[in-house]
Write a protein that holds these residues in place. Structure first.
Motif, mmCIF file in Angstrom:
data_model
loop_
_atom_site.group_PDB
_atom_site.id
_atom_site.type_symbol
_atom_site.label_atom_id
_atom_site.label_comp_id
_atom_site.label_asym_id
_atom_site.label_seq_id
_atom_site.Cartn_x
_atom_site.Cartn_y
_atom_site.Cartn_z
ATOM 1 N N ARG A 309 57.356 6.560 127.129
ATOM 2 C CA ARG A 309 56.848 6.154 125.813
ATOM 3 C C ARG A 309 57.545 4.887 125.335
ATOM 4 N N VAL A 310 58.806 4.741 125.665
ATOM 5 C CA VAL A 310 59.474 3.479 125.361
ATOM 6 C C VAL A 310 58.803 2.346 126.129
ATOM 7 N N ASP A 311 58.496 2.586 127.393
ATOM 8 C CA ASP A 311 57.839 1.574 128.211
ATOM 9 C C ASP A 311 56.467 1.220 127.636
ATOM 10 N N ALA A 312 55.724 2.235 127.200
ATOM 11 C CA ALA A 312 54.394 1.981 126.646
ATOM 12 C C ALA A 312 54.471 1.129 125.387
ATOM 13 N N ILE A 313 55.401 1.452 124.508
ATOM 14 C CA ILE A 313 55.501 0.709 123.255
ATOM 15 C C ILE A 313 56.030 -0.698 123.506
ATOM 16 N N THR A 314 56.850 -0.867 124.558
ATOM 17 C CA THR A 314 57.284 -2.212 124.924
ATOM 18 C C THR A 314 56.085 -3.097 125.247
ATOM 19 N N HIS A 315 55.136 -2.552 125.989
ATOM 20 C CA HIS A 315 53.922 -3.309 126.291
ATOM 21 C C HIS A 315 53.073 -3.518 125.030
ATOM 22 N N GLU A 316 53.090 -2.545 124.136
ATOM 23 C CA GLU A 316 52.352 -2.728 122.887
ATOM 24 C C GLU A 316 52.964 -3.844 122.038
ATOM 25 N N VAL A 317 54.290 -3.992 122.094
ATOM 26 C CA VAL A 317 54.949 -5.106 121.400
ATOM 27 C C VAL A 317 54.458 -6.436 121.974
ATOM 28 N N TYR A 376 57.506 -2.957 116.508
ATOM 29 C CA TYR A 376 58.946 -2.910 116.725
ATOM 30 C C TYR A 376 59.561 -1.651 116.097
ATOM 31 N N ALA A 377 59.016 -1.241 114.964
ATOM 32 C CA ALA A 377 59.500 0.003 114.350
ATOM 33 C C ALA A 377 59.194 1.188 115.267
ATOM 34 N N ASP A 378 58.000 1.175 115.865
ATOM 35 C CA ASP A 378 57.647 2.229 116.824
ATOM 36 C C ASP A 378 58.588 2.185 118.028
ATOM 37 N N PHE A 379 58.920 0.975 118.463
ATOM 38 C CA PHE A 379 59.837 0.825 119.587
ATOM 39 C C PHE A 379 61.210 1.404 119.250
ATOM 40 N N ASP A 380 61.727 1.054 118.080
ATOM 41 C CA ASP A 380 63.037 1.586 117.671
ATOM 42 C C ASP A 380 63.012 3.107 117.615
ATOM 43 N N ASP A 381 61.914 3.645 117.100
ATOM 44 C CA ASP A 381 61.777 5.097 117.010
ATOM 45 C C ASP A 381 61.731 5.725 118.403
ATOM 46 N N ALA A 382 60.996 5.103 119.332
ATOM 47 C CA ALA A 382 60.895 5.633 120.690
ATOM 48 C C ALA A 382 62.237 5.588 121.401
ATOM 49 N N VAL A 383 62.992 4.511 121.205
ATOM 50 C CA VAL A 383 64.323 4.407 121.814
ATOM 51 C C VAL A 383 65.252 5.476 121.257
ATOM 52 N N ALA A 384 65.222 5.642 119.932
ATOM 53 C CA ALA A 384 66.063 6.670 119.313
ATOM 54 C C ALA A 384 65.666 8.067 119.805
ATOM 55 N N THR A 385 64.369 8.292 119.963
ATOM 56 C CA THR A 385 63.892 9.586 120.475
ATOM 57 C C THR A 385 64.382 9.817 121.894
ATOM 58 N N TYR A 386 64.307 8.773 122.712
ATOM 59 C CA TYR A 386 64.803 8.890 124.088
ATOM 60 C C TYR A 386 66.294 9.212 124.099
ATOM 61 N N ASN A 387 67.055 8.475 123.320
ATOM 62 C CA ASN A 387 68.503 8.696 123.299
ATOM 63 C C ASN A 387 68.851 10.102 122.831
ATOM 64 N N SER A 495 56.381 -2.274 136.615
ATOM 65 C CA SER A 495 56.478 -2.060 135.169
ATOM 66 C C SER A 495 57.508 -0.989 134.895
ATOM 67 N N ASN A 496 58.757 -1.313 135.060
ATOM 68 C CA ASN A 496 59.822 -0.346 134.844
ATOM 69 C C ASN A 496 60.185 -0.276 133.376
ATOM 70 N N PRO A 497 60.576 0.905 132.897
ATOM 71 C CA PRO A 497 60.989 1.012 131.504
ATOM 72 C C PRO A 497 62.094 0.032 131.173
ATOM 73 N N VAL A 498 61.986 -0.603 130.030
ATOM 74 C CA VAL A 498 62.908 -1.658 129.647
ATOM 75 C C VAL A 498 64.043 -1.109 128.815
ATOM 76 N N VAL A 499 65.054 -1.914 128.664
ATOM 77 C CA VAL A 499 66.205 -1.539 127.828
ATOM 78 C C VAL A 499 65.958 -1.912 126.390
ATOM 79 N N ALA A 500 65.388 -3.058 126.148
ATOM 80 C CA ALA A 500 65.105 -3.481 124.781
ATOM 81 C C ALA A 500 63.919 -4.421 124.773
ATOM 82 N N ALA A 501 63.204 -4.436 123.662
ATOM 83 C CA ALA A 501 62.067 -5.346 123.496
ATOM 84 C C ALA A 501 62.536 -6.558 122.727
ATOM 85 N N ARG A 502 62.220 -7.725 123.235
ATOM 86 C CA ARG A 502 62.656 -8.964 122.582
ATOM 87 C C ARG A 502 61.498 -9.649 121.879
#
Length: 502
Positions: A309-317, A376-387, A495-502
């Motif tokens: 889901r983090v990977d998906a939202i990264t592409h959505e960004v 980006y808010a969705d991305f932050d939420d997905a990263v926090a959920t993963y962590n 398309s590997n999951p990313v660490v952060a979206a820039r």
């Protein structure tokens, strides 16, 4: 109708003008989302301290048939039946099918599109409007047939990112389906172990009824010899009734647990009536595998789902960023357009057109920036959920292991206490029968023996329950292979999951 064909000179000028417009739009668009970014990062399991709580013990990861370790054929059959017929599994499969369909739709947006259209319209034209004679004021049948093709150049990758996001969502849905499967099998195994617990407690309660009946008979004999009074007789009868009530309560609990198992399997309550007494064994030795934190991220389906889901939202960004740039859509059409059928299939009725369509976002009152901020808010939420999912997973494994080790320590002392309490109970009954002690001493000894029996039974069942929970916490035999399948599914670069979206 006139044939619409772009002349070479005008086409070159149009392309140059279009490129100029694109460059200007690119420069302005790059400024538009400046300052919108995220510095959130997906946690690495190695960054958490786990060496003491999760020691390397050279153990093995659970296999997909982890429940077989308990040697109960009925449990294995129940799990297989549930995976075939449970509505919960059917729901997960339906959600996965929906995600796959959405991914197919997103993939279609990256391909050219060809359409065919035919229309027939009977119309009376005004005699005083723009239609000239001889058609003015007459009824005419207009036939139009058109074959058109269009292709979005997708210069900035918006459609490709949308497709990659959809593919990652499919991978997340597949992992979610495994979460549902693991949750269901774990719930069935633990409920089945609860059924085994109730049967053992039922045996203890049945033995307790026998002891209380023995005490009642001894009391009756002591009353006949004048050693006891009716007070002791009523006390003995009350304790016997209490023991029988507890036994009946366990009968009811066994029945309701069977119903619970049937519901988990997706069957009616009558299916539970066919479930016989469990025959669960001790299970395998509990030892954690080596390099557990690092490997857990690919063994737990909930962690895998969160990562995708983090990977998906990264592409959505990235898709949202591409919205700032111009869209260029190439289109062409050829067909026939004529009044009446007689002239429809003639060369004079031919019509055609070709050319680009450019959409330039110039002013939108901040809508695109707001959309990107939302991504980006969705991305932050997905990263926090993963962590948080990773932290919870590590905690689950450590907790179940600690409980198992604690149960092992408690069990030795509990069994020693059980042996002493049973001997004291037997001695008290013998003395009571011989007139050497009173009823209160017998009842106290009997209660201590009952509690000791229940404590040992509960510890044994708790340990097996914790062992089931540990197998689930370690992923239940799941292994993530989605990183290999994504390449063929997306038909794109890795398309590997990313660490952060820039």
């Amino acid at each position: 109708m006139k044939e619409q064909i772009t002349q070479p000179g005008s086409g070159a000028r149009a392309i140059k003008a279009g490129l100029s417009a694109i460059m200007a739009a690119v420069l302005s668009a790059c400024v538009n989302y400046a300052g919108i970014h995220s510095d959130k990062q997906m946690a690495q399991p190695q960054q958490y301290e786990t060496t003491q709580s999760l020691p390397a013990e050279s153990g093995h990861w659970p296999a997909a048939d982890w429940a077989d370790q308990f040697g109960d054929a009925q449990l294995k059959a129940l799990l297989e039946e549930a995976l075939k017929g449970s509505p919960t599994i059917a729901q997960a499969r339906a959600r996965l099918a929906g995600a796959q369909a959405y991914a197919d739709t997103a993939k279609a947006s990256t391909m050219p599109r060809v359409d065919a259209e035919y229309s027939l319209q009977r119309q009376q034209f005004s005699g005083t409007a723009e239609v000239p004679p001889p058609y003015a004021g007459t009824w005419q049948t207009q036939n139009t047939g058109l074959l058109s093709a269009s292709y979005d150049l997708d210069l900035w990758g918006k459609n490709r990112e949308s497709m990659k996001a959809a593919v990652s969502q499919v991978e997340a849905s597949e992992a979610d389906a495994e979460v549902v499967k693991l949750t269901l099998t774990t719930a069935i195994a633990r409920t089945y172990n609860q059924l085994a617990r109730l049967y053992v407690l039922h045996d203890i309660a049945q033995q307790e009824v026998g002891r209380r009946e023995q005490i009642d008979r001894i009391t009756a004999g002591r009353i006949a010899t004048g050693l006891d009074t009716e007070v002791e007789r009523k006390t003995a009868q009350a304790n016997l009734a209490t023991a029988r009530s507890a036994l009946a309560g366990l009968d009811g609990s066994i029945l309701t647990t069977r119903y619970q198992l049937a519901a988990l399997m997706g069957e009616g309550p009558d299916r539970g009536l066919a479930i016989t007494r469990p025959a669960l064994g001790v299970g395998d030795e509990v030892r954690l595998p080596d390099n557990l934190p690092a490997n857990l991220v690919s063994r737990r389906p909930d962690i895998v789902a969160a990562r995708w889901r983090v990977d998906a939202i990264t592409h959505e960004v990235k898709e949202a960023k591409a919205e700032f740039y111009p869209d260029i859509n190439l289109s062409a059409a050829i067909g026939l357009d004529a009044f009446g059928f007689g002239r429809f299939l003639t060369a004079a009725s031919r019509t055609s057109n070709v050319g680009p369509a450019i959409n330039l976002p110039i002013f939108d009152a901040g809508a695109l920036r707001a959309q990107l901020k939302g991504r980006y808010a969705d991305f932050d939420d997905a990263v926090a959920t993963y962590n948080q999912t990773l932290i919870t997973a590590l905690s689950n494994v450590a907790t179940q292991l600690a409980q198992i080790r604690s149960s092992d320590v408690q069990l030795g002392d509990a069994q020693a206490a059980q042996q002493a309490a049973r001997e004291a109970d037997d001695l008290a009954i013998t003395q009571y029968k011989g007139g050497l002690t009173n009823q209160l001493t017998v009842l106290n000894a009997d209660m201590n023996a009952l509690q000791a029996d229940q404590a040992v039974a509960n510890l044994l069942m708790n340990r097996r329950d914790q062992q089931i929970a540990l197998a689930s916490a370690l992923g239940g035999g799941y292994v993530d292979t989605s990183s290999e399948s994504i390449h063929s599914a997306a038909a794109a670069a890795p398309s590997n999951p990313v660490v952060a979206a820039r």
